[in-house]
Design a protein around this motif. Structure first.
Motif, mmCIF file in Angstrom:
data_model
loop_
_atom_site.group_PDB
_atom_site.id
_atom_site.type_symbol
_atom_site.label_atom_id
_atom_site.label_comp_id
_atom_site.label_asym_id
_atom_site.label_seq_id
_atom_site.Cartn_x
_atom_site.Cartn_y
_atom_site.Cartn_z
ATOM 1 N N ASP A 1 14.669 7.725 5.512
ATOM 2 C CA ASP A 1 13.417 8.231 4.952
ATOM 3 C C ASP A 1 12.211 7.644 5.674
ATOM 4 O OD1 ASP A 1 14.664 9.798 3.050
ATOM 5 O OD2 ASP A 1 14.568 8.269 1.482
ATOM 6 N N SER A 2 11.234 8.504 5.924
ATOM 7 C CA SER A 2 9.969 8.085 6.529
ATOM 8 C C SER A 2 8.923 8.046 5.417
ATOM 9 C CB SER A 2 9.570 9.080 7.615
ATOM 10 O OG SER A 2 8.352 8.703 8.201
ATOM 11 N N VAL A 3 8.326 6.876 5.198
ATOM 12 C CA VAL A 3 7.423 6.648 4.060
ATOM 13 C C VAL A 3 5.985 6.512 4.541
ATOM 14 C CG1 VAL A 3 6.914 5.088 2.144
ATOM 15 C CG2 VAL A 3 9.278 5.507 2.794
ATOM 16 N N ALA A 4 5.053 7.145 3.816
ATOM 17 C CA ALA A 4 3.622 7.000 4.119
ATOM 18 C C ALA A 4 3.195 5.570 3.815
ATOM 19 C CB ALA A 4 2.803 7.979 3.292
ATOM 20 N N SER B 1 0.814 -1.221 0.000
ATOM 21 C CA SER B 1 0.000 0.000 0.000
ATOM 22 C C SER B 1 0.847 1.271 0.000
ATOM 23 C CB SER B 1 -0.943 0.012 1.205
ATOM 24 O OG SER B 1 -0.189 -0.006 2.412
ATOM 25 N N ALA B 2 2.136 1.167 0.319
ATOM 26 C CA ALA B 2 3.016 2.341 0.361
ATOM 27 C C ALA B 2 3.547 2.713 -1.018
ATOM 28 C CB ALA B 2 4.183 2.086 1.309
ATOM 29 N N VAL B 3 3.375 1.829 -1.996
ATOM 30 C CA VAL B 3 3.907 2.068 -3.341
ATOM 31 C C VAL B 3 2.737 2.180 -4.311
ATOM 32 C CG1 VAL B 3 5.406 1.179 -5.164
ATOM 33 C CG2 VAL B 3 5.957 0.721 -2.760
ATOM 34 N N ASN C 1 1.879 -9.123 0.207
ATOM 35 C CA ASN C 1 1.512 -7.716 0.395
ATOM 36 C C ASN C 1 2.692 -6.826 0.765
ATOM 37 O OD1 ASN C 1 -1.131 -7.718 -0.398
ATOM 38 N ND2 ASN C 1 -1.907 -8.188 1.636
ATOM 39 N N ARG C 2 3.875 -7.205 0.314
ATOM 40 C CA ARG C 2 5.064 -6.399 0.530
ATOM 41 C C ARG C 2 5.800 -6.272 -0.801
ATOM 42 N NH1 ARG C 2 5.401 -5.061 5.503
ATOM 43 N NH2 ARG C 2 7.589 -4.574 5.690
ATOM 44 N N ILE C 3 6.484 -5.138 -1.001
ATOM 45 C CA ILE C 3 7.219 -4.879 -2.234
ATOM 46 C C ILE C 3 8.657 -4.546 -1.893
ATOM 47 C CG2 ILE C 3 7.445 -3.330 -4.220
ATOM 48 C CD1 ILE C 3 4.450 -3.047 -4.262
ATOM 49 N N GLN C 4 9.565 -5.156 -2.620
ATOM 50 C CA GLN C 4 10.990 -4.900 -2.435
ATOM 51 C C GLN C 4 11.355 -3.593 -3.141
ATOM 52 O OE1 GLN C 4 13.539 -7.567 -4.596
ATOM 53 N NE2 GLN C 4 15.157 -7.430 -3.060
#
Length: 115
Positions: A95-98, A51-53, A83-86
């Motif tokens: 870095d702090s990612v939404a 969901s972050a990408v 549900n994870r992306i490399q």
């Protein structure tokens, strides 16, 4: 399981794979059609929730926090699993990612991507 032997059929939408495994109790009849997942060893790297990408055509974008607000940044992604992306490049360790990039895309009229 010793090996996987793919069998390709002309104009078929599915690939047939012959797999040898212990089926001593005959739980799965010979010739059965099954859906299977083959798990490889763990892959090291930087992983984000899917969901972050967000995908913008050929570009992948995440939103990073910069001075109290979020800014889009292009990243290069690799594999996706569970549900994870490399993320291969484009982010720094600090870095702090939404977590929900789609929400931020929906709230913006135009995305300016910093490369």
């Amino acid at each position: 399981m010793d090996e996987v032997l793919p069998v390709y059929g002309k104009e078929e939408k599915a690939m047939t794979v012959r797999v040898y495994f212990d089926n001593g109790r005959r739980d799965i009849p010979v010739g059965s059609q099954v859906k299977a997942t083959i798990f490889a060893g763990a892959v090291a790297g930087n992983w984000l929730p899917a969901s972050a990408v967000v995908s913008l055509g050929s570009d992948r974008v995440v939103f990073i926090r910069v001075a109290g607000h979020f800014r889009a940044r292009k990243v290069v992604t690799g594999m996706a699993s569970n549900n994870r992306i490399q993320v291969l490049s484009g982010l720094e360790p600090a870095d702090s990612v939404a977590v929900n990039a789609q929400y931020l895309v929906d709230s913006e009229d135009l995305i300016k991507v910093n490369k």
